[in-house]
Design a protein around this motif. Structure first.
Motif, PDB file in Angstrom:
ATOM      1  N   LYS A  95       0.427   8.872  -4.515  1.00 26.59           N
ATOM      2  CA  LYS A  95      -0.468   9.163  -3.381  1.00 26.59           C
ATOM      3  C   LYS A  95      -1.153   7.857  -2.953  1.00 26.59           C
ATOM      4  O   LYS A  95      -2.236   7.529  -3.407  1.00 26.59           O
TER       5      LYS A  95
ATOM      6  N   ASP B 297      -2.819   6.905  -0.501  1.00 26.32           N
ATOM      7  CA  ASP B 297      -4.138   6.974   0.125  1.00 26.32           C
ATOM      8  C   ASP B 297      -5.203   7.505  -0.818  1.00 26.32           C
ATOM      9  O   ASP B 297      -6.317   7.815  -0.378  1.00 26.32           O
TER      10      ASP B 297
ATOM     11  N   GLU C  63      -7.924   6.867  -2.676  1.00 28.00           N
ATOM     12  CA  GLU C  63      -8.848   5.725  -2.714  1.00 28.00           C
ATOM     13  C   GLU C  63      -9.413   5.481  -4.105  1.00 28.00           C
ATOM     14  O   GLU C  63      -9.473   4.337  -4.579  1.00 28.00           O
TER      15      GLU C  63
ATOM     16  N   ARG D  10      -6.865   3.809  -6.471  1.00 25.85           N
ATOM     17  CA  ARG D  10      -6.623   2.407  -6.109  1.00 25.85           C
ATOM     18  C   ARG D  10      -7.848   1.550  -6.432  1.00 25.85           C
ATOM     19  O   ARG D  10      -7.728   0.406  -6.889  1.00 25.85           O
TER      20      ARG D  10
ATOM     21  N   ALA E  17      -5.130  -3.022   0.583  1.00 21.05           N
ATOM     22  CA  ALA E  17      -4.829  -1.663   1.026  1.00 21.05           C
ATOM     23  C   ALA E  17      -6.113  -0.876   1.272  1.00 21.05           C
ATOM     24  O   ALA E  17      -6.227  -0.115   2.244  1.00 21.05           O
TER      25      ALA E  17
ATOM     26  N   GLN F 125      -7.687  -1.908   4.532  1.00 21.29           N
ATOM     27  CA  GLN F 125      -6.973  -1.337   5.672  1.00 21.29           C
ATOM     28  C   GLN F 125      -7.335   0.141   5.870  1.00 21.29           C
ATOM     29  O   GLN F 125      -7.453   0.621   6.996  1.00 21.29           O
ATOM     30  N   GLN F 126      -7.552   0.844   4.734  1.00 19.32           N
ATOM     31  CA  GLN F 126      -7.934   2.252   4.830  1.00 19.32           C
ATOM     32  C   GLN F 126      -9.367   2.410   5.341  1.00 19.32           C
ATOM     33  O   GLN F 126      -9.680   3.348   6.085  1.00 19.32           O
ATOM     34  N   HIS F 127     -10.235   1.489   4.895  1.00 21.33           N
ATOM     35  CA  HIS F 127     -11.661   1.586   5.242  1.00 21.33           C
ATOM     36  C   HIS F 127     -12.141   0.225   5.758  1.00 21.33           C
ATOM     37  O   HIS F 127     -12.828  -0.511   5.049  1.00 21.33           O
TER      38      HIS F 127
END
Length: 769
Positions: A113, A115, A117, A120, A142, A145-147
Motif C-alpha cells: 500500500k 499511500d 503514510e 512509510r 514520496a 509528494q503525498q503531502h
C-alpha cells in the motif's frame, strides 16, 4: 519512531510519550518539561532529538489539540485493518529492539500500500537511525509528494538531504518549508542559512537570517544560528552585537529561556574552542555565567597562576598522589638533589665574589664600585632564591612536575602552579632533537590561545604519549562542554570557579609579594654591604700602593697626591721632610743655573719660598683682563674692549701651557702648572693688558692691527715679574685667513698667551732659555 536507537527519548509517535508528560498536563508543566528537554538535547549536539522534542511540543502546546491527542489511547487508530495491527506490531518490535523484523514488515506494507503514510513515515525513521540516508530520502520524497504542505516532512527531507551532503537540494527543501510556514518557523530559516553556509555562500546565509529575524515571533534561535555561522568568519565585534541582541530578546523573568540560552551558548563556546578561537569562546562563557546568575568573567583563560595553599584540600591531595603515581601522564622536573646542588653552587659563587673584595689590590673607584655592587646583587639574589627553594622543596609533600589533569595541563612548582586549560589547546607540535645523529630529546610546543608553552621529554614514545593524552582529554573536555556536562565532570572543581574569573583576587598574593620584597631587600642589603666593604678594602689597598709607589719614586707631586688620600694626615711628617729636602735641593739646582747678579734670583727665591710654605707643590694661575692700551684712531677701533676681553677669556690654558713648556726639566720634576682649584698650592695672579701695535697684517681684503700683551705677575700681593710680549712679523703667519674680526683676534691671542707663559717662566727663574 524519530530517534536513534540509542536515544533516551522513547520510541513512539505519541507526543505525550516523547515529552514524558501525563495526558492531563497543565500548560505550565508542559512548558517546564519542554525547556528541560531542550537543555538536555541542544541542536548543536542532538539535532534529531531536538527536532522530535520541538515537534511534540508544537503538537501539544494548543490546549484543544492536546485534548484531542489525549483521547487517543492506542496508536494508529485512524488506520484501517489489517494495517493498524501490523503497524502496532512493527512499533512494538522497534521498542523491543527487533529492528530487522520491523524493517521487513514495514517495507512489505509500503510495497502493498504505497499511500500508507504511517508505514512509510516509520520506515524512513528506521533507515535514518541506521544512517541509511539514501533509502530514508526515498521514503521522504514520496511523503512530500503525498503531502506537499506538511512542514514536518519538509523538515525531515531537508535534514536527510543535509546528511547526504546535497546542500543545494537541502536548501530548496528548506525554502519550501519556509514558504509553507509563512516564514514563522525559526528552524526553517536555520536550515536555509546552514545549507547556504555549507555551499560557501556565507553572505547569503547571513542575509537570509536577517530576513528570518524580521519574520519569526521568537528571534533567539536564529540569533544563536547567526553566532554559529561566525565560526567560519570570526568577528568578535559582530559576536558581541549578537550577544547583546540575544539578551534583549529574553524577558527579565523568563528563567527557563535564560537557562536554555546559557546552555546553547556553552555548546557554541565548545565549538569556538575547537577552532582555537579562545577569545570568542570565553566571551560566550562570560555571558553563560551572567545568564546563570553567577559573577561575570572569563571562565577559561589561556594561562592561570594559582598558589597551591589556596587550592581546596582534595586538589592538594591530588597533587600529592600525582607525585607518587601519575593519574594520566607526568613529567618530573627538578628534585631535591638538584635544589641542594643549586644552593651550594650559588653560595660558592657568592663566596667567590666576596673573596674578590678582600684580595682586590687596585681598589674600586667610581663606576667600578657600582659594577661590583651589581655583580654582588647578581650572585646574592640567586643564592637567597636557591636556599628558599631548597627549604620549600623539603617542606611540601608534592614535587615539581608537569602533569595532565582531565581539564588542565599543570606546571606544578613548590609554592604555586600554572594551569593551562585544555579547551584552549591547539594542535601540539613535536620536534625530535638529535646530536651527532643520536636522538637526545623531544620538544613539544603547545599553543594555548595566544600563549605557548614548551615541554621537553626524553624518549620519543613518551613524548608522543604525553601529546596524545593532552589531545584526547582536550577533545573529551570539549565534548562535555558541548553537551553541557562539563561541570558534572569529576575534577571540574580542581581549581574553584571563582579563581577563573578576572575579578578574583588572591588572599595570599599580598603576603607573598611582601615576602618576595623582603627577600629582595635582604639581597640588596647584602650586595650593598659587600660593595661597601670591597670599596673600603680596595681604597685602603690602593692608598697604600699609591703611597708606596710615591715614596719609592721620589716624586713630591705624587707623594702629595697620595698623602691627600690618607686619613688623619698619616705619613705627613715623613712627606714634609721629604718635600722640604726636595725643594731645597731643587732651589739650589735652579739658582745654580743663574748668575749671582741675575735679577731673576729674586723672583725665583720668592716663588720657592711660597711653594715650600704651601701644602701642595702646585702653581695655579689666575688671570684677569685689563683695559687695552696703545694706538688710537682707525686701528684702535678695529677690536673693541669687549672683544679683547672675551678673546683672552677663551684661551686661559695657553698661558699655563706656555709656562709649563718653558720650564727646565728639574723645575718640572718638582713643580707643575695647574689650571684647576687653588685650594692647595701657590697662586700666581697675572694681570693681562692688551696693546694695539702700530704694525698690521693683511688678511684677504682687510688690514688688521697686530697685538701685544703686558703681563704683571704677583705672588701673595707682591710683584713677581713683569713681561711685555709683542707679535712680530714672524708670528703673523699664525693669524687666521678668515677675514673676520673674531677669528683674527683669537688667532693672535692664542699665540700671545703662549709666548706670555714662556716669558713668565723665564722671568721667574724657572727657565734660562
Amino acid at each position: 519512531m524519530r530517534a536513534r536507537m540509542g536515544s533516551t527519548l522513547p520510541v513512539s509517535d505519541n507526543p505525550f510519550e516523547v515529552l514524558g508528560v501525563a495526558r492531563d498536563v497543565s500548560d505550565g508543566e508542559l512548558k517546564k518539561r519542554y525547556f528541560a528537554l531542550l537543555r538536555q538535547f541542544p541542536p548543536e549536539s542532538h539535532p534529531e532529538e531536538f527536532s522530535r522534542v520541538q515537534h511534540a511540543y508544537e503538537q501539544l502546546k494548543d490546549s484543544a489539540a492536546r485534548a484531542r491527542f489525549a483521547e487517543e489511547t492506542e496508536p494508529y487508530q485512524g488506520v484501517e485493518e489489517p494495517y493498524r495491527t501490523r503497524l502496532r506490531e512493527a512499533l512494538a518490535q522497534l521498542q523491543r529492539g527487533d529492528i530487522e523484523l520491523a524493517r521487513v514488515a514495514l517495507k512489505a506494507m509500503v510495497a502493498e500500500k504505497p499511500d500508507l503514510e504511517d508505514a512509510r513515515n516509520l520506515l524512513h525513521h528506521v533507515f535514518f537511525n541506521e544512517e541509511n540516508f539514501a533509502d530514508a530520502e526515498a521514503q521522504l520524497q514520496a511523503l512530500v509528494q503525498q503531502h506537499p504542505d506538511a512542514a514536518w516532512y519538509r523538515y525531515r527531507h531537508a535534514l536527510v538531504l543535509t546528511r547526504l551532503k546535497r546542500h543545494a537540494d537541502a536548501q530548496a527543501a528548506s525554502e519550501a518549508w519556509v514558504k509553507i510556514t509563512g516564514g514563522r518557523d525559526p528552524q526553517a530559516w536555520d536550515f536555509v542559512a546552514e545549507s547556504l553556509a555549507a555551499q560557501g555562500r556565507h553572505d547569503e546565509a547571513l542575509a537570509r537570517l536577517d530576513q528570518g529575524l524580521a519574520a519569526v515571533p521568537h528571534r533567539a534561535p536564529l540569533i544563536l544560528t547567526r553566532m554559529h555561522l561566525r565560526l567560519d568568519r570570526p568577528d568578535r565585534a559582530a559576536l558581541e552585537r549578537d550577544l547583546a541582541e540575544l539578551l534583549g530578546t529574553i524577558a527579565p523573568g523568563d528563567d527557563e529561556m535564560k537557562q536554555v540560552s546559557a546552555e546553547r551558548l556553552q555548546s557554541l563556546a565548545a565549538l569556538f574552542f575547537s577552532r582555537a578561537l579562545s577569545d570568542e569562546a570565553n566571551l560566550l562563557l562570560q555571558k553563560v555565567r551572567e545568564l546563570s546568575g553567577r559573577e561575570g568573567g572569563v571562565q577559561f583563560p589561556p594561562r592561570l597562576e594559582v598558589f597551591i595553599e589556596e587550592l581546596p584540600e582534595p586538589s592538594q591531595q591530588w597533587l600529592v598522589e600525582e607525585s607518587q603515581t601519575a593519574h594520566i601522564r607526568r613529567v618530573n622536573r627538578r628534585g631535591k638533589l638538584a635544589d641542594v646542588l643549586l644552593a651550594l653552587l650559588f653560595t660558592a659563587l657568592w663566596g667567590l665574589v666576596a673573596l674578590v673584595s678582600v684580595v682586590n689590590e687596585s681598589g674600586w673607584p667610581g663606576g667600578l664600585a657600582v659594577v661590583y655592587g651589581v655583580l654582588a646583587l647578581a650572585v646574592t639574589a640567586p643564592m637567597v632564591w636557591a636556599w628558599r627553594e631548597l627549604s620549600w622543596s623539603f617542606a611540601v609533600p608534592h614535587r615539581r612536575m608537569i602533569s595532565v589533569h582531565p581539564l588542565y595541563m599543570l606546571e606544578v612548582g613548590v609554592e604555586k602552579l600554572v594551569a593551562w586549560p585544555l579547551v584552549n589547546l591547539a594542535e601540539p607540535k613535536l620536534l625530535h632533537q638529535y646530536m651527532n645523529g643520536v636522538y637526545s630529546a623531544t620538544t613539544i610546543t603547545l599553543p594555548f590561545g595566544k600563549k605557548k608553552m614548551k615541554v621537553q621529554i626524553r624518549g620519543q614514545q613518551d613524548a608522543l604519549a604525553f601529546a596524545q593524552a593532552l589531545h584526547e582529554y582536550r577533545y573529551r573536555a570539549l565534548q562535555l562542554m558541548h553537551g553541557g556536562l562539563l561541570e558534572a565532570e569529576q575534577g571540574f572543581d580542581f581549581i574553584p570557579g571563582e579563581f577563573l574569573a578576572p575579578t578574583f583576587r588572591s588572599k595570599v598574593k599580598g603576603a607573598k609579594r611582601a615576602a618576595r620584597a623582603k627577600r629582595w631587600g635582604y639581597s640588596v642589603a647584602v650586595a650593598v654591604g659587600l660593595a661597601i666593604a670591597a670599596a673600603l678594602v680596595g681604597s685602603v689597598r690602593e692608598r697604600e700602593r699609591s703611597w708606596a709607589a710615591a715614596v719609592n719614586g721620589g716624586s713630591a707631586v705624587d707623594m702629595a697626591k697620595a698623602l691627600a688620600q690618607r686619613p688623619n694626615g698619616e705619613g705627613s711628617e715623613r712627606f714634609e721632610a721629604f718635600r722640604q729636602a726636595t725643594l731645597s735641593a731643587a732651589r739650589r739646582d735652579l739658582e745654580a743655573t743663574l748668575d749671582k747678579g741675575d735679577p731673576r734670583r729674586v723672583a725665583l727665591g720668592a716663588l720657592m719660598s711660597e711653594v715650600m710654605k704651601a701644602k701642595h707643590p702646585l702653581l695655579h694661575f689666575r688671570s684677569k683682563a685689563m683695559p687695552p692700551e696703545g694706538a688710537t684712531g682707525v686701528q684702535a677701533t678695529s677690536f673693541s674692549d669687549r672683544e679683547l676681553k672675551e678673546s683672552m677669556g677663551r684661551f686661559p690654558l695657553r698661558l699655563y701651557d706656555g709656562f709649563s713648556q718653558a720650564m727646565t726639566t728639574r723645575a718640572r720634576e718638582v713643580l707643575a702648572v695647574s689650571a684647576g682649584s687653588a685650594e692647595r698650592g701657590v697662586t700666581i695672579e697675572v694681570a693681562l693688558t692688551p696693546r694695539l701695535l702700530g704694525k698690521s697684517v693683511q688678511v684677504a681684503k682687510t688690514r688688521w692691527p697686530l697685538l701685544g700683551l703686558t703681563a704683571r705677575a704677583t705672588l701673595e700681593g707682591q710683584p713677581l715679574a713683569d713681561v711685555q710680549v709683542d707679535l712680530d712679523d714672524g708670528d703673523a703667519v699664525v693669524v687666521s685667513t678668515d677675514d673676520n674680526a673674531t677669528a683674527v683676534l683669537d688667532a693672535q691671542m692664542d699665540r700671545l698667551l703662549s709666548k706670555v707663559g714662556a716669558a713668565l717662566a723665564r722671568a721667574s727663574g724657572l727657565s734660562v732659555n
